[in-house]
Design an enzyme around this catalytic site. Structure first.
Site, PDB file in Angstrom:
ATOM      1  N   ASP A 216       1.027  -1.393  -0.413  1.00  0.00           N
ATOM      2  CA  ASP A 216      -0.091  -0.039  -0.328  1.00  0.00           C
ATOM      3  C   ASP A 216       0.927   1.300   0.276  1.00  0.00           C
ATOM      4  O   ASP A 216       0.808   2.113   0.516  1.00  0.00           O
ATOM      5  CB  ASP A 216      -0.488   0.319   1.316  1.00  0.00           C
ATOM      6  CG  ASP A 216      -1.361  -1.486   1.288  1.00  0.00           C
ATOM      7  OD1 ASP A 216      -2.121  -1.314   0.067  1.00  0.00           O
ATOM      8  OD2 ASP A 216      -2.188  -1.550   2.372  1.00  0.00           O
TER       9      ASP A 216
ATOM     10  N   LYS B 218       1.608   2.175  -5.489  1.00  0.00           N
ATOM     11  CA  LYS B 218       2.414   1.655  -5.931  1.00  0.00           C
ATOM     12  C   LYS B 218       1.412   2.568  -7.123  1.00  0.00           C
ATOM     13  O   LYS B 218       1.675   2.739  -8.594  1.00  0.00           O
ATOM     14  CB  LYS B 218       2.222   0.176  -5.785  1.00  0.00           C
ATOM     15  CG  LYS B 218       3.478  -0.057  -5.471  1.00  0.00           C
ATOM     16  CD  LYS B 218       3.649  -1.328  -4.779  1.00  0.00           C
ATOM     17  CE  LYS B 218       2.535  -2.219  -4.374  1.00  0.00           C
ATOM     18  NZ  LYS B 218       1.973  -2.105  -3.180  1.00  0.00           N
TER      19      LYS B 218
ATOM     20  N   GLY C  99      -4.397  -4.326  -3.843  1.00  0.00           N
ATOM     21  CA  GLY C  99      -5.680  -3.122  -3.802  1.00  0.00           C
ATOM     22  C   GLY C  99      -5.054  -1.986  -4.822  1.00  0.00           C
ATOM     23  O   GLY C  99      -3.626  -1.063  -3.642  1.00  0.00           O
ATOM     24  N   HIS C 100      -4.343  -1.854  -5.824  1.00  0.00           N
ATOM     25  CA  HIS C 100      -4.147  -0.553  -6.424  1.00  0.00           C
ATOM     26  C   HIS C 100      -4.607   1.239  -6.802  1.00  0.00           C
ATOM     27  O   HIS C 100      -5.858   0.467  -7.366  1.00  0.00           O
ATOM     28  CB  HIS C 100      -3.073  -1.115  -6.783  1.00  0.00           C
ATOM     29  CG  HIS C 100      -2.076  -2.135  -6.917  1.00  0.00           C
ATOM     30  ND1 HIS C 100      -1.082  -2.286  -7.897  1.00  0.00           N
ATOM     31  CD2 HIS C 100      -1.884  -2.329  -5.469  1.00  0.00           C
ATOM     32  CE1 HIS C 100      -0.391  -3.140  -7.183  1.00  0.00           C
ATOM     33  NE2 HIS C 100      -1.054  -2.995  -5.808  1.00  0.00           N
TER      34      HIS C 100
ATOM     35  N   GLN D  49       1.765  -6.060  -3.242  1.00  0.00           N
ATOM     36  CA  GLN D  49       2.661  -6.471  -1.932  1.00  0.00           C
ATOM     37  C   GLN D  49       3.617  -5.407  -1.483  1.00  0.00           C
ATOM     38  O   GLN D  49       4.034  -4.633  -1.962  1.00  0.00           O
ATOM     39  CB  GLN D  49       2.628  -7.219  -1.236  1.00  0.00           C
ATOM     40  CG  GLN D  49       1.470  -8.713  -1.421  1.00  0.00           C
ATOM     41  CD  GLN D  49       0.849  -8.751  -2.476  1.00  0.00           C
ATOM     42  OE1 GLN D  49       1.496  -9.486  -3.518  1.00  0.00           O
ATOM     43  NE2 GLN D  49      -0.682  -8.686  -2.900  1.00  0.00           N
TER      44      GLN D  49
HETATM   45  P1  GDP Z   1      -0.517   0.552  -3.152  1.00  0.00           P
HETATM   46  O1  GDP Z   1      -1.201  -0.354  -2.997  1.00  0.00           O
HETATM   47  O2  GDP Z   1       0.897   0.553  -3.533  1.00  0.00           O
HETATM   48  O3  GDP Z   1      -1.329   0.534  -4.730  1.00  0.00           O
HETATM   49  O4  GDP Z   1      -1.887   1.277  -2.848  1.00  0.00           O
HETATM   50  P2  GDP Z   1      -3.042   1.701  -2.070  1.00  0.00           P
HETATM   51  O5  GDP Z   1      -3.663   2.379  -3.392  1.00  0.00           O
HETATM   52  O6  GDP Z   1      -3.499   0.370  -1.824  1.00  0.00           O
HETATM   53  O7  GDP Z   1      -2.882   2.944  -0.589  1.00  0.00           O
HETATM   54  C1  GDP Z   1      -2.619   4.150  -0.768  1.00  0.00           C
HETATM   55  C2  GDP Z   1      -3.059   4.869  -0.481  1.00  0.00           C
HETATM   56  O8  GDP Z   1      -2.554   6.413  -0.567  1.00  0.00           O
HETATM   57  C3  GDP Z   1      -4.695   5.474  -2.237  1.00  0.00           C
HETATM   58  O9  GDP Z   1      -5.619   5.404  -1.464  1.00  0.00           O
HETATM   59  C4  GDP Z   1      -3.994   6.253  -3.067  1.00  0.00           C
HETATM   60  O10 GDP Z   1      -4.963   6.940  -3.282  1.00  0.00           O
HETATM   61  C5  GDP Z   1      -3.301   7.286  -1.773  1.00  0.00           C
HETATM   62  N1  GDP Z   1      -2.205   7.894  -1.906  1.00  0.00           N
HETATM   63  C6  GDP Z   1      -1.356   7.775  -2.913  1.00  0.00           C
HETATM   64  N2  GDP Z   1      -0.364   8.402  -2.833  1.00  0.00           N
HETATM   65  C7  GDP Z   1      -0.359   9.898  -2.371  1.00  0.00           C
HETATM   66  C8  GDP Z   1       0.076  10.707  -1.792  1.00  0.00           C
HETATM   67  O11 GDP Z   1       1.005  11.038  -1.835  1.00  0.00           O
HETATM   68  N3  GDP Z   1      -0.946  11.331  -0.310  1.00  0.00           N
HETATM   69  C9  GDP Z   1      -1.987  10.547   0.146  1.00  0.00           C
HETATM   70  N4  GDP Z   1      -2.557  12.029   0.891  1.00  0.00           N
HETATM   71  N5  GDP Z   1      -3.218   9.774  -0.505  1.00  0.00           N
HETATM   72  C10 GDP Z   1      -1.647   8.844  -1.682  1.00  0.00           C
HETATM   73  P1  IMO Z   2      -0.546  -4.216  -2.651  1.00  0.00           P
HETATM   74  O1  IMO Z   2      -0.720  -4.513  -3.664  1.00  0.00           O
HETATM   75  C1  IMO Z   2      -0.896  -4.963   2.396  1.00  0.00           C
HETATM   76  C2  IMO Z   2      -0.624  -8.823   3.373  1.00  0.00           C
HETATM   77  C3  IMO Z   2      -2.304  -8.982   3.917  1.00  0.00           C
HETATM   78  C4  IMO Z   2      -1.887 -10.306   5.355  1.00  0.00           C
HETATM   79  C5  IMO Z   2      -0.705 -10.616   4.390  1.00  0.00           C
HETATM   80  C6  IMO Z   2      -1.222 -12.077   3.938  1.00  0.00           C
HETATM   81  O2  IMO Z   2      -2.167  -3.217  -2.016  1.00  0.00           O
HETATM   82  O3  IMO Z   2       0.037  -3.090  -1.209  1.00  0.00           O
HETATM   83  P2  IMO Z   2      -2.863 -12.984   1.485  1.00  0.00           P
HETATM   84  O4  IMO Z   2      -4.175 -12.276   1.183  1.00  0.00           O
HETATM   85  O5  IMO Z   2      -1.704 -12.232   0.387  1.00  0.00           O
HETATM   86  O6  IMO Z   2      -2.377 -13.927   1.687  1.00  0.00           O
HETATM   87  O7  IMO Z   2      -2.734 -11.953   2.755  1.00  0.00           O
HETATM   88  O8  IMO Z   2      -0.172 -10.067   3.697  1.00  0.00           O
HETATM   89  N1  IMO Z   2      -1.131  -8.243   2.321  1.00  0.00           N
HETATM   90  C7  IMO Z   2      -1.078  -7.496   2.021  1.00  0.00           C
HETATM   91  N2  IMO Z   2      -0.609  -5.751   2.214  1.00  0.00           N
HETATM   92  N3  IMO Z   2      -0.870  -4.624   0.656  1.00  0.00           N
HETATM   93  C8  IMO Z   2      -1.331  -5.597  -0.280  1.00  0.00           C
HETATM   94  O9  IMO Z   2      -1.464  -5.138  -1.416  1.00  0.00           O
HETATM   95  C9  IMO Z   2      -1.793  -7.064   0.757  1.00  0.00           C
HETATM   96  N4  IMO Z   2      -1.012  -8.240   0.361  1.00  0.00           N
HETATM   97  C10 IMO Z   2      -1.027  -8.654   0.766  1.00  0.00           C
HETATM   98  O10 IMO Z   2      -3.287  -8.201   5.082  1.00  0.00           O
HETATM   99  O11 IMO Z   2      -1.468  -9.275   6.002  1.00  0.00           O
HETATM  100 MG    MG Z   3      -3.124  -1.655  -1.596  1.00  0.00          MG
END
Ligand code: GDP
Ligand code: IMO
Ligand code: MG
Length: 418
Positions: free
Chosen positions: A13, A16, A40-41, A220
């Site tokens: 998270d 990415k 979840g991107h 991840q």
């Molecule tokens: P990912 O899994 O690495 O793609 O990240 P996620 O989408 O799960 O989580 C990142 C969260 O932070 C999302 O809700 C993005 O919209 C948000 N986000 C990304 N970059 C920034 C930033 O620079 N500032 C803020 N406030 N939010 C951000």
């Molecule tokens: P992105 O790509 C954050 C965590 C889960 C759990 C562990 C194992 O959005 O960054 P799994 O479902 O793979 O068996 O879970 O890994 N986890 C993540 N945490 N971002 C993710 O993906 C994750 N994918 C798995 O919360 O602790």
């Molecule tokens: Mg994510």
């Protein structure tokens, strides 16, 4: 041309999806090479938020080819849902999304096994997203799995045989379940049939020879890697750069830039050790301001300070050439910002991540002055407050890798190139 790879350096998270969307105009092809719908991107532009689980984050830019390659585990149900919602927005992906025949399929019974396994673990559960990731990779390495290529090879009987194996296991777990999702699974399979299913390793290597540029989007983060993460509280794939080679079928010598992405602080969702976790009001504040709730499961993310010991470990494992710091704006109102620069274990200081990242590992913090400035509208480094420039300099000196992008908000536009 070589393949550039973008990887999360923490527990996932890191942002990415947003950064891949920002970088996509520079590339011809975007791939997802490991993980599955546990990811979840999030992408934001034109006041719309999109969360992608199986599909590469390049799809919102026109004329780009996207690929789901062999290292991914693909859930037909989630895939159909994503395709349907993109179709509703007028985006037809059947031409510019290719799927590897070697990608493994997540069956409804994989997801049920995930839930059964977690339930059986009780208090020591992983905190899995329950998307069937672990059981699907277990079947892959156990040589039982069903692959996208099997869609053309007596699929129904292979499906039935694997389901029957799973049902034996579920009996052992003594786990109650139903097969309500089976119909949706086969609907999803029909959707996958509409896509070009190819040997993406050949296609990618051919594209490289032709001089096409490729960006590989990690899922991840390094600290969730099956080998190097905080085992057993990890995911079931290699999330590090090496995973891009096995997950796509490209040689290590074909890797070009390695973009390492990290938050200006740290989060983790699910169970497992987190030395710099804040269990107080400050952690609560990071969660509120950073809207730290899982993109896949909605669970609150655990929050803490940036951990340089862990980050240095990630840099070492991935060979990162450029850093990207996200969510910098989340620290805008903090008077002081802490960064863990060493661990104290039984009174002994170390800058190395220990095998056992237990509660006895106490972070030692360096405290920095906060910038107390709203960064969300900042678009050039000349507008940076002095304290932010100092924070960046400090991190670069410690990490010995240049920080090339600073993200200051979720929107596509909210990023500064250094
Ligand atoms: P990912 O899994 O690495 O793609 O990240 P996620 O989408 O799960 O989580 C990142 C969260 O932070 C999302 O809700 C993005 O919209 C948000 N986000 C990304 N970059 C920034 C930033 O620079 N500032 C803020 N406030 N939010 C951000
Ligand atoms: P992105 O790509 C954050 C965590 C889960 C759990 C562990 C194992 O959005 O960054 P799994 O479902 O793979 O068996 O879970 O890994 N986890 C993540 N945490 N971002 C993710 O993906 C994750 N994918 C798995 O919360 O602790
Ligand atoms: Mg994510």
């Amino acid at each position: 041309m070589k393949v550039d790879v973008l990887l999360g350096l923490q527990w996932g998270d890191e942002g990415k999806g947003k950064v891949v969307d920002v970088l996509t105009p520079r590339y011809d092809i975007i791939t997802r090479f490991q993980g599955g719908p546990n990811a979840g991107h999030t992408l934001e532009f034109n006041n719309h938020k999109h969360i992608l689980h199986n599909i590469p984050s390049g799809i919102f830019r026109e004329d780009k080819l996207n690929m789901i390659t062999n290292g991914v585990v693909l859930d037909p149900i989630v895939f159909k849902r994503e395709i349907d919602s993109l179709e509703a927005m007028g985006i037809d992906l059947t031409k510019n999304l290719w799927i590897s025949r070697r990608a493994h399929l997540i069956l409804p019974t994989h997801r049920i096994l995930d839930a059964a396994s977690e339930a059986a673990k009780g208090k020591s559960k992983i905190g899995s997203t329950l998307k069937g990731i672990g059981p699907t990779y277990m079947d892959k390495t156990g040589r039982n799995g069903l692959r996208v290529g099997d869609l053309d090879l007596d699929f129904e009987s292979k499906y039935k045989a694997l389901k029957a194996k799973h049902q034996v296991l579920l009996k052992i777990y003594d786990y109650e379940y139903n097969m309500d999702e089976e119909e949706k699974f086969f609907e999803g399979i029909e959707v996958i049939r509409k896509f070009k299913r190819v040997d993406t390793e050949y296609e990618l290597n051919r594209f490289m020879e032709q001089g096409k540029s490729i960006l590989a989007e990690g899922a991840q983060g390094t600290l969730l890697d099956i080998d190097f993460g905080s085992y057993p509280f990890v995911t079931s794939s290699n999330t590090i750069c090496a995973g891009a080679c096995t997950g796509m079928g490209i040689a290590p010598t074909s890797i070009g830039e390695v973009y390492g992405i990290f938050k200006a602080y740290c989060t983790r969702v699910g169970s497992g050790p987190f030395p710099s976790e804040l269990l107080d009001d400050e952690g609560e504040r990071l969660r509120d301001i950073g809207k730290e709730f899982g993109s896949t499961t909605g669970r609150p993310r655990r929050c803490g300070w940036l951990d340089l010991i862990a980050l240095k470990y990630s840099l070492m494992l991935n060979g990162v050439t450029q850093l990207i710091m996200t969510k910098t704006d989340v620290l805008d109102t903090f008077e002081t910002i802490k960064v863990a620069t060493a661990y104290s274990i039984d009174g002994v200081l170390t800058d190395q991540l220990p095998y056992n990242l237990s509660a006895d590992v106490k972070p030692v913090y360096t405290e920095m002055q906060g910038w107390k400035t709203d960064l969300t509208g900042v678009r050039s480094k000349e507008q940076f407050p002095r304290e932010l420039s100092e924070y960046i300099r400090f991190l670069e000196k410690e990490l010995k890798v240049p920080i090339k992008f600073i993200s200051v908000g979720p929107d596509r536009e909210q990023i500064i190139t250094l």
